[in-house]
Write a protein that holds these residues in place. Structure first.
Motif, PDB file in Angstrom:
ATOM      1  N   THR A   1       1.526 -20.628  48.309  1.00 45.34           N
ATOM      2  CA  THR A   1       1.025 -21.306  47.116  1.00 45.34           C
ATOM      3  C   THR A   1       0.910 -20.356  45.933  1.00 45.34           C
ATOM      4  N   VAL A   2       1.387 -20.813  44.774  1.00 45.38           N
ATOM      5  CA  VAL A   2       1.220 -20.102  43.511  1.00 45.38           C
ATOM      6  C   VAL A   2       0.528 -21.047  42.540  1.00 45.38           C
ATOM      7  N   CYS A   3      -0.556 -20.585  41.944  1.00 48.16           N
ATOM      8  CA  CYS A   3      -1.270 -21.379  40.938  1.00 48.16           C
ATOM      9  C   CYS A   3      -1.060 -20.749  39.565  1.00 48.16           C
ATOM     10  N   ILE A   4      -0.533 -21.551  38.651  1.00 46.14           N
ATOM     11  CA  ILE A   4      -0.200 -21.097  37.307  1.00 46.14           C
ATOM     12  C   ILE A   4      -1.317 -21.476  36.339  1.00 46.14           C
ATOM     13  N   LYS A   5      -1.501 -20.655  35.356  1.00 45.02           N
ATOM     14  CA  LYS A   5      -2.552 -20.853  34.353  1.00 45.02           C
ATOM     15  C   LYS A   5      -2.128 -21.874  33.309  1.00 45.02           C
ATOM     16  N   GLY A   6      -3.029 -22.808  32.992  1.00 41.48           N
ATOM     17  CA  GLY A   6      -2.800 -23.766  31.918  1.00 41.48           C
ATOM     18  C   GLY A   6      -3.678 -23.454  30.720  1.00 41.48           C
ATOM     19  N   ASN A   7      -3.429 -24.119  29.605  1.00 40.47           N
ATOM     20  CA  ASN A   7      -4.230 -23.872  28.409  1.00 40.47           C
ATOM     21  C   ASN A   7      -5.688 -24.275  28.606  1.00 40.47           C
ATOM     22  N   HIS A   8      -5.964 -25.213  29.507  1.00 44.74           N
ATOM     23  CA  HIS A   8      -7.356 -25.620  29.729  1.00 44.74           C
ATOM     24  C   HIS A   8      -8.123 -24.574  30.534  1.00 44.74           C
ATOM     25  N   GLU A   9      -7.468 -23.892  31.447  1.00 45.95           N
ATOM     26  CA  GLU A   9      -8.128 -22.777  32.141  1.00 45.95           C
ATOM     27  C   GLU A   9      -8.408 -21.650  31.151  1.00 45.95           C
ATOM     28  N   ALA A  10      -7.462 -21.425  30.235  1.00 43.28           N
ATOM     29  CA  ALA A  10      -7.675 -20.406  29.210  1.00 43.28           C
ATOM     30  C   ALA A  10      -8.883 -20.751  28.347  1.00 43.28           C
ATOM     31  N   ALA A  11      -9.026 -22.029  27.970  1.00 39.84           N
ATOM     32  CA  ALA A  11     -10.162 -22.451  27.154  1.00 39.84           C
ATOM     33  C   ALA A  11     -11.471 -22.306  27.911  1.00 39.84           C
ATOM     34  N   MET A  12     -11.442 -22.619  29.193  1.00 38.85           N
ATOM     35  CA  MET A  12     -12.643 -22.496  30.027  1.00 38.85           C
ATOM     36  C   MET A  12     -13.086 -21.031  30.107  1.00 38.85           C
ATOM     37  N   LEU A  13     -12.138 -20.124  30.278  1.00 38.35           N
ATOM     38  CA  LEU A  13     -12.465 -18.700  30.353  1.00 38.35           C
ATOM     39  C   LEU A  13     -12.984 -18.177  29.007  1.00 38.35           C
ATOM     40  N   LYS A  14     -12.434 -18.687  27.917  1.00 41.31           N
ATOM     41  CA  LYS A  14     -12.908 -18.265  26.598  1.00 41.31           C
ATOM     42  C   LYS A  14     -14.366 -18.665  26.403  1.00 41.31           C
TER      43      LYS A  14
ATOM     44  N   HIS B   1     -16.928 -20.629  21.571  1.00 42.58           N
ATOM     45  CA  HIS B   1     -15.775 -21.470  21.891  1.00 42.58           C
ATOM     46  C   HIS B   1     -16.192 -22.812  22.512  1.00 42.58           C
ATOM     47  N   GLY B   2     -17.500 -23.026  22.698  1.00 38.26           N
ATOM     48  CA  GLY B   2     -17.958 -24.240  23.361  1.00 38.26           C
ATOM     49  C   GLY B   2     -17.572 -25.536  22.671  1.00 38.26           C
ATOM     50  N   PRO B   3     -17.893 -25.700  21.372  1.00 45.34           N
ATOM     51  CA  PRO B   3     -17.539 -26.963  20.710  1.00 45.34           C
ATOM     52  C   PRO B   3     -16.040 -27.243  20.713  1.00 45.34           C
ATOM     53  N   GLU B   4     -15.230 -26.207  20.555  1.00 44.86           N
ATOM     54  CA  GLU B   4     -13.775 -26.401  20.605  1.00 44.86           C
ATOM     55  C   GLU B   4     -13.352 -26.856  21.998  1.00 44.86           C
ATOM     56  N   TRP B   5     -13.908 -26.217  23.014  1.00 38.80           N
ATOM     57  CA  TRP B   5     -13.594 -26.598  24.395  1.00 38.80           C
ATOM     58  C   TRP B   5     -14.015 -28.042  24.668  1.00 38.80           C
ATOM     59  N   ALA B   6     -15.116 -28.455  24.077  1.00 38.85           N
ATOM     60  CA  ALA B   6     -15.576 -29.835  24.266  1.00 38.85           C
ATOM     61  C   ALA B   6     -14.515 -30.831  23.806  1.00 38.85           C
TER      62      ALA B   6
ATOM     63  N   GLY C   1      -0.851 -25.765  36.535  1.00 38.59           N
ATOM     64  CA  GLY C   1      -1.939 -25.526  35.599  1.00 38.59           C
ATOM     65  C   GLY C   1      -2.659 -26.780  35.145  1.00 38.59           C
ATOM     66  N   ASP C   2      -3.691 -26.574  34.341  1.00 37.73           N
ATOM     67  CA  ASP C   2      -4.599 -27.623  33.873  1.00 37.73           C
ATOM     68  C   ASP C   2      -5.245 -28.344  35.049  1.00 37.73           C
ATOM     69  N   TYR C   3      -6.033 -27.585  35.792  1.00 33.51           N
ATOM     70  CA  TYR C   3      -6.781 -28.119  36.930  1.00 33.51           C
ATOM     71  C   TYR C   3      -8.099 -28.733  36.459  1.00 33.51           C
ATOM     72  N   VAL C   4      -8.586 -28.271  35.298  1.00 34.65           N
ATOM     73  CA  VAL C   4      -9.920 -28.626  34.828  1.00 34.65           C
ATOM     74  C   VAL C   4      -9.847 -29.511  33.595  1.00 34.65           C
TER      75      VAL C   4
ATOM     76  N   PHE D   1     -10.622 -16.813  40.816  1.00 33.99           N
ATOM     77  CA  PHE D   1      -9.460 -17.700  40.846  1.00 33.99           C
ATOM     78  C   PHE D   1      -8.889 -17.873  39.446  1.00 33.99           C
ATOM     79  N   LEU D   2      -9.747 -18.172  38.481  1.00 31.33           N
ATOM     80  CA  LEU D   2      -9.297 -18.414  37.112  1.00 31.33           C
ATOM     81  C   LEU D   2      -8.670 -17.175  36.494  1.00 31.33           C
ATOM     82  N   ARG D   3      -9.258 -16.035  36.760  1.00 31.19           N
ATOM     83  CA  ARG D   3      -8.750 -14.791  36.176  1.00 31.19           C
ATOM     84  C   ARG D   3      -7.482 -14.285  36.867  1.00 31.19           C
ATOM     85  N   SER D   4      -7.186 -14.811  38.040  1.00 29.32           N
ATOM     86  CA  SER D   4      -6.034 -14.347  38.804  1.00 29.32           C
ATOM     87  C   SER D   4      -4.818 -15.262  38.690  1.00 29.32           C
ATOM     88  N   LEU D   5      -4.911 -16.307  37.892  1.00 27.00           N
ATOM     89  CA  LEU D   5      -3.808 -17.263  37.773  1.00 27.00           C
ATOM     90  C   LEU D   5      -2.564 -16.598  37.196  1.00 27.00           C
TER      91      LEU D   5
END
Length: 291
Positions: A126-139, A146-151, A100-103, A194-198
């Protein structure tokens, strides 16, 4: 001009603006906590020589788990090449687990996801696991608020990688609405899928692979998403071994860390230039690094 060179040329102006903004705004990003092991004499492995592992994987399998990439496609490509060469030396079936945390934070988030969907990882299960940064990107994709928080988590760098001009403001304003609309246009459908399928976690043999850690005292299969993506001190400082040995990232350390409960392979790639993977085969482990 190479693909990387063209990308740098096209975004040079934005990078200058972003650097200027970083000088003016405090904090520009959250500062990730660095791990301070609480147990005595931790097994910190600096080299790649195999040592006894705290658990085992099924016979005939070798598992490589890669820590937080954070927008460093260059390091990921190098480490996958190292892993591919290593896997060619064994008859075992290679499995690749991305933790996780690819982004975010690094400026090659889009390229990281492109790489993970490419034939460069073919030959691995290959298995790709979701990180908190992917979760923030999807939010942010779903809700502009959620933009300023993600920034604060490094989301501006991800926007740049998708060709979206990042807002300067840390408050929700028209710039954020424009960036949100543009981001929804620029994010490829296969990246969204990809992001939604992690995956949130995966168990292989006696190991449980997650992004951040697990809630102490709760069975691995009963963990909650928020803990798997965000937990830190409660997990890191727990003393009792759980029903699996946890392999995780999320908390950067100066080097890979292992004890009788867990293995941490987040070595702060985006600022250290070192991306790390743990190699698990039978009852042994070793570490592979970009430098």
């Amino acid at each position: 001009m190479s693909g990387t060179g063209a990308w740098l040329s096209n975004t040079a102006g934005w990078l200058v603006s972003l650097v200027r903004f970083a000088d003016e705004a405090t904090p520009f990003q959250e500062k990730p906590a660095k791990e301070t092991p609480s147990t005595p004499a931790p097994a910190v492995i600096a080299g790649d020589e195999p040592v006894s592992a705290p658990a085992c994987v099924p016979e005939g399998m070798v598992v490589y788990a890669i820590g937080d990439v954070h927008g460093r496609a260059d390091l990921l490509e190098s480490l996958i090449s190292i892993i591919r060469e290593d896997a060619g030396k064994t008859e075992a079936t290679p499995r690749l687990v991305m933790l996780g945390d690819y982004v975010d934070r690094g400026f090659q988030s889009r390229q990281v996801i492109d790489l993970l969907m490419s034939d460069k990882v073919s030959g691995f299960e290959t298995v790709c696991i979701k990180g908190n940064h992917e979760a923030a990107m999807l939010k942010f994709y779903e809700d502009v608020e959620h933009g300023p928080e993600w920034a604060n988590y490094g989301g501006r760098e991800t926007l740049v990688s998708y060709g979206v001009r990042p807002p300067r403001s840390l408050s929700l304003n028209e710039e954020w609405h424009e960036a949100h609309a543009r981001f929804r246009e620029c994010l490829p459908e296969d990246h969204l899928h990809f992001l939604r399928s992690l995956e949130l976690s995966v168990r292989i043999g006696d190991y449980g692979f997650v992004h951040a850690g697990i809630k102490p005292g709760r069975a691995f299969d009963d963990q909650q998403e928020h803990d798997l993506l965000w937990i830190r001190d409660e997990f890191l400082k727990a003393g009792e071994r759980e029903d699996v040995i946890v392999v995780h990232g999320h908390t950067p350390a100066d080097d890979a860390y292992s004890d009788n409960r867990r293995i941490n392979v987040d070595t702060g790639a985006y600022f250290s230039g070192r991306l790390t993977a743990v190699r698990l085969e039978n009852e042994q482990m070793s570490f592979l690094k970009t430098r």
